[in-house]
Design an enzyme around this catalytic site. Structure first.
Site, short mmCIF file in Angstrom:
data_model
loop_
_atom_site.label_atom_id
_atom_site.label_comp_id
_atom_site.label_asym_id
_atom_site.label_seq_id
_atom_site.Cartn_x
_atom_site.Cartn_y
_atom_site.Cartn_z
N ARG A 104 0.80 -1.18 0.00
CA ARG A 104 0.00 0.00 0.00
C ARG A 104 0.85 1.26 0.00
O ARG A 104 0.41 2.33 -0.28
CB ARG A 104 -0.91 0.01 1.24
N ARG B 272 -0.19 6.77 7.01
CA ARG B 272 0.22 6.79 5.60
C ARG B 272 -0.19 8.10 4.93
O ARG B 272 0.34 8.46 3.89
CB ARG B 272 -0.42 5.63 4.85
N THR C 138 12.32 -7.49 -1.21
CA THR C 138 10.95 -7.46 -1.73
C THR C 138 10.96 -7.21 -3.23
O THR C 138 10.41 -7.98 -4.02
CB THR C 138 10.14 -6.33 -1.06
N LEU C 139 11.65 -6.14 -3.59
CA LEU C 139 11.65 -5.73 -4.99
C LEU C 139 12.32 -6.77 -5.89
O LEU C 139 11.86 -7.02 -7.00
CB LEU C 139 12.39 -4.40 -5.11
N LYS D 249 16.91 3.50 0.87
CA LYS D 249 17.75 3.34 2.07
C LYS D 249 18.96 2.52 1.64
O LYS D 249 19.08 1.34 1.99
CB LYS D 249 16.97 2.56 3.12
N ASP E 171 14.61 -0.99 0.89
CA ASP E 171 15.37 -1.16 2.12
C ASP E 171 16.42 -2.25 1.84
O ASP E 171 17.44 -1.97 1.23
CB ASP E 171 14.36 -1.56 3.21
N SER E 172 16.19 -3.47 2.21
CA SER E 172 17.12 -4.55 1.88
C SER E 172 17.12 -4.84 0.38
O SER E 172 18.09 -5.33 -0.16
CB SER E 172 16.75 -5.82 2.64
N GLU F 121 7.44 2.19 -6.26
CA GLU F 121 7.63 1.74 -4.87
C GLU F 121 7.79 2.92 -3.93
O GLU F 121 8.28 3.97 -4.32
CB GLU F 121 8.92 0.90 -4.79
P1 IMP Z 1 12.82 -4.51 1.63
O1 IMP Z 1 12.39 -5.84 1.14
O2 IMP Z 1 13.71 -4.66 2.84
O3 IMP Z 1 13.48 -3.66 0.57
O4 IMP Z 1 11.52 -3.81 2.21
C1 IMP Z 1 10.80 -2.87 1.49
C2 IMP Z 1 9.45 -2.64 2.15
O5 IMP Z 1 9.60 -2.54 3.56
C3 IMP Z 1 8.85 -1.33 1.72
O6 IMP Z 1 8.03 -1.48 0.59
C4 IMP Z 1 8.11 -0.87 2.96
O7 IMP Z 1 6.79 -1.37 2.96
C5 IMP Z 1 8.85 -1.49 4.11
N1 IMP Z 1 9.78 -0.53 4.76
C6 IMP Z 1 11.12 -0.53 4.72
N2 IMP Z 1 11.66 0.47 5.42
C7 IMP Z 1 10.61 1.17 5.93
C8 IMP Z 1 10.51 2.36 6.74
O8 IMP Z 1 11.50 3.00 7.14
N3 IMP Z 1 9.24 2.76 7.05
C9 IMP Z 1 8.13 2.10 6.63
N4 IMP Z 1 8.18 1.00 5.88
C10 IMP Z 1 9.40 0.53 5.52
MG MG Z 2 5.06 -1.38 5.67
#
Ligand code: IMP
Ligand code: MG
Length: 190
Positions: free
Chosen positions: A45, A168, A110-111, A134, A106-107, A102
């Site tokens: 979302r 949000r 997900t993407l 990030k 972060d890591s 998006e």
């Molecule tokens: P990734 O798989 O670690 O890249 O996570 C990405 C997803 O984590 C994003 O689409 C967000 O929904 C959530 N996320 C990561 N960091 C934050 C943050 O600082 N605040 C809120 N949601 C976050």
């Molecule tokens: Mg979230």
């Protein structure tokens, strides 16, 4: 839910800065996809606010679709690396230039999974546009064509991003003061 002013560390990106940067991204995308068949795919979302502002800044014909995946455990703040599609696209993307929209990378786990899942459907092209990056937290290397802002490793909320499902709708991106937040919530909501 608690008042965000009680756990807001700082406003990281304010409304005018968001507006200005998103306008730039929209112009860039409009140039790059001129003559193409642009499909913006919003990851629910968190990407919603960004999508709606971005599409108003894009002045070439384009369509939108939505997709939802779950990667975080309930209430968690760390990626599990396991991604499940909870809402899939409604169309066949073979003829489309897909641009994933998006909120934050972060890591990258997900993407990276979402890209794999979509690539096998053979879209004309497949790229990524994220509002926030990030970058220090990246665990997998993924190509990201459009980045709104590179941000430090802090938990942020607002403008599509949630803190435990709330806030949000805030028009800015704020940093959560986790210490204050934990005191408020008593660590009970995790
Ligand atoms: P990734 O798989 O670690 O890249 O996570 C990405 C997803 O984590 C994003 O689409 C967000 O929904 C959530 N996320 C990561 N960091 C934050 C943050 O600082 N605040 C809120 N949601 C976050
Ligand atoms: Mg979230």
């Amino acid at each position: 839910m608690w008042d965000y002013r009680d756990f807001l560390g700082e406003v990281l990106i304010d409304e005018p800065a968001l507006r200005a940067r998103i306008r730039e991204l929209g112009q860039q995308i409009s140039q790059d996809y001129q003559g193409g068949n642009l499909l913006l795919v919003c990851i629910l979302r968190g990407g919603v606010m960004f999508l709606t502002d971005l599409m108003r800044s894009i002045d070439i014909p384009h369509a939108i679709e939505f997709m939802a995946v779950s990667s975080y455990g309930v209430g968690g703040r760390e990626s599990t690396g396991q991604v499940r599609i909870t809402l899939d696209l409604n169309i066949d993307i073979t003829d489309w230039d897909v641009l994933l929209v998006e909120d934050i990378i972060d890591s990258g786990l997900t993407l990276s999974s979402v890209l794999d899942l979509l690539a096998v459907r053979k879209p004309r092209s497949l790229r990524v546009c994220t509002l926030l990056d990030k970058f220090e937290r990246r665990e997998v290397d993924i190509p990201v064509e459009y980045v709104g802002f590179r941000i430090p490793n802090k938990f942020v909320f607002g403008y599509g991003l949630d803190i435990d499902d709330f806030y949000r709708g805030l028009p800015f991106v704020g940093v959560v003061d986790l210490e204050k937040y934990q005191k408020l919530t008593g660590g009970g909501k995790e």
